[in-house]
Design a protein around this motif. Structure first.
Motif, mmCIF file in Angstrom:
data_model
loop_
_atom_site.group_PDB
_atom_site.id
_atom_site.type_symbol
_atom_site.label_atom_id
_atom_site.label_comp_id
_atom_site.label_asym_id
_atom_site.label_seq_id
_atom_site.Cartn_x
_atom_site.Cartn_y
_atom_site.Cartn_z
ATOM 1 N N ASP A 92 -3.883 4.642 6.821
ATOM 2 C CA ASP A 92 -4.198 3.215 6.820
ATOM 3 C C ASP A 92 -5.071 2.886 8.037
ATOM 4 N N GLN A 115 -4.026 1.039 3.033
ATOM 5 C CA GLN A 115 -4.303 -0.320 3.458
ATOM 6 C C GLN A 115 -5.377 -0.328 4.551
ATOM 7 N N GLU A 116 -6.228 -1.364 4.518
ATOM 8 C CA GLU A 116 -7.276 -1.560 5.516
ATOM 9 C C GLU A 116 -8.129 -0.299 5.702
ATOM 10 N N TYR A 133 -10.423 -1.346 -6.897
ATOM 11 C CA TYR A 133 -9.477 -1.194 -5.790
ATOM 12 C C TYR A 133 -9.762 -2.238 -4.702
ATOM 13 N N ASN A 135 -8.036 -2.947 -2.228
ATOM 14 C CA ASN A 135 -7.579 -2.517 -0.906
ATOM 15 C C ASN A 135 -8.633 -1.716 -0.150
#
Length: 252
Positions: A92, A115-116, A133, A135
């Motif tokens: 992440d 994430q991120e 996506y 994310n």
């Protein structure tokens, strides 16, 4: 003196893939008329082709890539397995560069739970694959479309790539010999070299069947990579060479 300039100009065009006549004037500090004469000589030799506003490299006839769509289905299961393994290296918050190539397209399918994550790429097929996506933050590098690799290339691509602080780079190759990792496209060469220089951690994704096969240009050594992700254990000579280089081989 002109012969030296022609050799350097040919090298610049090969590494850039496509470059404008104005950029050649600036790089070599010569007039537009001189650049036109030099380009005409390189065209006569068969080394370059004229395109609108500039010039592009001609690929070696023995190493011409088949179209992207033809290569996309070759060793598809192996490519998917490689990407599943490579995705485990992502965390992440990572900022990563993802190279062009048919293998890389499958990488985003393994990132639904990250994430991120920021992905910087010139790979248009990868961008299209990433659309569902939310994310994934996608940064698309600028450049000129190269249909055979479904990617954006050129000095503009290289300059943009240099601006980013890349934590991890996932790179592809046409093949590899014991003396180096190779690529068949002069247009992609400088992009790969820049990604190696600008990245903290470098990962090569390469099907085992490509080991023992050389492309047109060598862009890296095994020691340039922290990880080499492939679909099967490597044959002894390659496994030993990678170990000596200090890289780690990962397989599914």
């Amino acid at each position: 003196m002109r012969n030296d300039r022609l050799l350097e100009m040919e090298k610049v065009i090969e590494q850039s893939g496509t470059i404008s006549m104005t950029e050649l004037c600036d790089l070599f500090n010569v007039s537009m008329n001189t650049v036109r004469r030099d380009v005409a000589e390189l065209r006569r030799r068969g080394d370059v082709e004229k395109v609108y506003g500039g010039v592009c490299a001609v690929e070696n006839n023995g190493s011409v890539l088949r179209p992207f769509t033809e290569r996309q289905t070759i060793a598809d299961a192996a490519k998917r397995a490689i990407c599943r393994e490579a995705a485990k290296l992502l965390e992440d918050g990572d900022v990563v560069f993802v190279d062009s190539g048919t293998t890389m397209v499958h990488l985003v399918d393994n990132l639904a739970n990250r994430q991120e994550l920021t992905i910087i790429t010139n790979n248009l097929a990868l961008v299209q694959q990433a659309i569902p996506y939310d994310n994934l933050r996608m940064i698309v590098l600028p450049g000129q479309l190269r249909r055979k690799t479904n990617s954006l290339t050129g000095m503009e691509t290289v300059r943009a790539l240099r601006q980013y602080n890349i934590r991890k780079a996932f790179l592809a190759a046409t093949g590899s010999t014991l003396t180096g990792v190779t690529n068949s496209s002069p247009q992609e060469y400088e992009i790969k070299r820049t990604a190696l220089e600008c990245s903290g951690e470098r990962i090569l994704l390469l099907c085992k069947q490509k080991f023992g096969h050389a492309g047109l240009m060598t862009y890296a050594d095994f020691q340039d990579f922290h990880y080499i992700v492939t679909d099967q254990p490597l044959d002894a000579p390659y496994a030993e060479a990678v170990k000596r280089a200090g890289a780690t081989v990962l397989t599914p």
